[in-house]
Design an enzyme around this catalytic site. Structure first.
Site, PDB file in Angstrom:
ATOM      1  N   SER A   1       0.854  -1.182   0.000  1.00  0.00           N
ATOM      2  CA  SER A   1       0.000   0.000   0.000  1.00  0.00           C
ATOM      3  C   SER A   1       0.892   1.235   0.000  1.00  0.00           C
ATOM      4  CB  SER A   1      -0.953  -0.030   1.206  1.00  0.00           C
ATOM      5  OG  SER A   1      -1.868   1.032   1.153  1.00  0.00           O
ATOM      6  N   THR A   2       0.767   2.102   0.984  1.00  0.00           N
ATOM      7  CA  THR A   2       1.560   3.335   1.012  1.00  0.00           C
ATOM      8  C   THR A   2       3.053   3.028   0.965  1.00  0.00           C
ATOM      9  OG1 THR A   2      -0.163   4.399   2.332  1.00  0.00           O
ATOM     10  CG2 THR A   2       2.002   5.445   2.318  1.00  0.00           C
TER      11      THR A   2
ATOM     12  N   HIS B   1      -2.632  -1.144  -3.209  1.00  0.00           N
ATOM     13  CA  HIS B   1      -3.710  -0.166  -3.045  1.00  0.00           C
ATOM     14  C   HIS B   1      -3.389   1.074  -3.866  1.00  0.00           C
ATOM     15  CE1 HIS B   1      -4.428  -2.041   1.209  1.00  0.00           C
ATOM     16  NE2 HIS B   1      -4.959  -2.778   0.245  1.00  0.00           N
TER      17      HIS B   1
ATOM     18  N   MET C   1      -0.296   1.264   5.112  1.00  0.00           N
ATOM     19  CA  MET C   1      -1.145   1.607   6.242  1.00  0.00           C
ATOM     20  C   MET C   1      -2.145   0.488   6.525  1.00  0.00           C
ATOM     21  SD  MET C   1      -2.049   5.557   5.221  1.00  0.00           S
ATOM     22  CE  MET C   1      -3.668   5.327   5.923  1.00  0.00           C
TER      23      MET C   1
ATOM     24  N   ASP D   1      -4.604  -4.654   6.086  1.00  0.00           N
ATOM     25  CA  ASP D   1      -5.004  -5.500   4.967  1.00  0.00           C
ATOM     26  C   ASP D   1      -3.864  -6.443   4.582  1.00  0.00           C
ATOM     27  OD1 ASP D   1      -6.716  -6.435   2.962  1.00  0.00           O
ATOM     28  OD2 ASP D   1      -5.862  -5.060   1.472  1.00  0.00           O
TER      29      ASP D   1
END
Length: 347
Positions: free
Chosen positions: A162-163, A188, A281, A284
């Site tokens: 993600s991030t 993401h 973050m 997930d």
């Protein structure tokens, strides 16, 4: 409670500045301390206000957001969240910004969008908390092993991020040879961005990288990136594994979700899989990685020091889902060790 994250909003549109400010100000843990209409105003505001985080438009007069971001990262490194149009051109520019060192990105809302800017406030708070040194660009990587030097086995690789995932995935996948194991990825990312990201990875990496399509066969030398938007990526088909794009509600607030991908890999491949959870973050992918490990898969997590946000890997580690925590620079090579065919067989 810790002090609110102090944010400077930079956008050439007064309407967009007002909308971003309104969205952020609705969170009591975020304080918008100033606005700027272009890079020149932003430079003075940064000096005067010393914000924790900057939100930055890409297309601006006098100096575009990419050029200004480079100056920030060179002269005064700090967390910057890019705000981009949801177009192919906007996606390309945003991906370049993430490689330069931007913390994360959000898309500008379309007409009638119910939640403009999505989880921007959460990203701002995460950016303000991070201890990452933003002055450090992605390190150069050694050339990947040649096809002749790597004998691929039968394992499937599944990666979630993600991030910070743009930089992390580039670092990992550039270690892969052209005959890498079949690899599926959920990152993401806003809709329309994943196609541009897959194209960018395809230019930078030795294997073929493509946005996943429903029914695409998992093949050696190919990497499949989950498309952002309305469906989750899964794998299925015991005799002929393939990608499946599935209509389901968001999981952990995400669609596509890393947990959905990892769950399907655990069920399909079991011990013939490697699961990897990278910077991001939230949580997930943590439960799905645990399911993979319980099914006999090998599992890796990015360590705290090299994560932009040590969220997803931390939760996975705390659950016992991570077999090994490694720095980002070591993950690609470890995946190859875990997926190489044994000399006496074809594991």
């Amino acid at each position: 409670m810790s002090a609110p994250a102090r944010v400077l909003v930079v956008d050439d549109s007064p309407t967009m500045r007002g909308l971003i400010t309104a969205v952020l100000s609705s969170d009591p843990e975020v304080n918008v301390i100033g606005q700027a209409g272009d890079a020149l105003e932003a430079r003075e505001a940064i000096k005067r206000l010393n914000p924790d985080v900057v939100t930055l438009d890409i297309e601006m007069p006098n100096m575009n957001g990419l050029d200004f971001l480079e100056k920030i990262m060179t002269l005064r490194p700090m967390p910057v969240i890019m705000v981009s149009t949801m177009t192919h051109r906007g996606a390309e520019a945003t991906l370049a910004a993430l490689e330069i060192g931007a913390f994360d990105c959000v898309g500008k809302p379309g007409p009638g969008e119910l939640r403009p800017f999505g989880d921007l406030a959460e990203k701002v708070k995460a950016a303000a908390r991070t201890q990452r040194q933003f002055s450090q660009p992605v390190a150069a990587v050694a050339p990947p092993p040649s096809v002749a030097d790597f004998r691929v086995g039968r394992k499937i690789v599944a990666i979630g991020s993600s991030t910070g995932g743009v930089e992390a995935l580039i670092a990992v996948l550039q270690k892969f040879p052209a005959n890498c194991p079949p690899t599926v990825i959920t990152q993401h990312m806003p809709p329309t961005f994943t196609k541009s990201f897959a194209e960018r990875l395809n230019r930078l990496c030795a294997p073929v990288v493509q946005e996943a399509t429903d029914g695409a066969r998992l093949e050696i030398g190919k990497i499949y990136l989950a498309p952002g938007g309305e469906r989750h990526l899964q794998v299925s088909g015991a005799s002929a594994p393939c990608c499946r794009l599935v209509d389901r509600a968001p999981v952990n607030g995400h669609r596509p979700s890393v947990d959905v991908l990892f769950d399907s890999v655990a069920e399909l491949a079991g011990r013939n899989a490697v699961g990897v959870i990278l910077t991001g973050m939230g949580r997930d992918g943590a439960a799905g990685l645990l399911k993979m490990r319980h099914a006999g898969a090998r599992t890796l997590g990015q360590n705290e020091k090299t994560c932009v946000v040590y969220g997803m890997p931390r939760v996975a580690h705390e659950l016992g889902a991570v077999e090994q925590q490694l720095p980002l620079s070591a993950i690609g090579e470890e995946i190859l060790k875990m997926t190489a065919a044994r000399k006496e067989g074809t594991e």
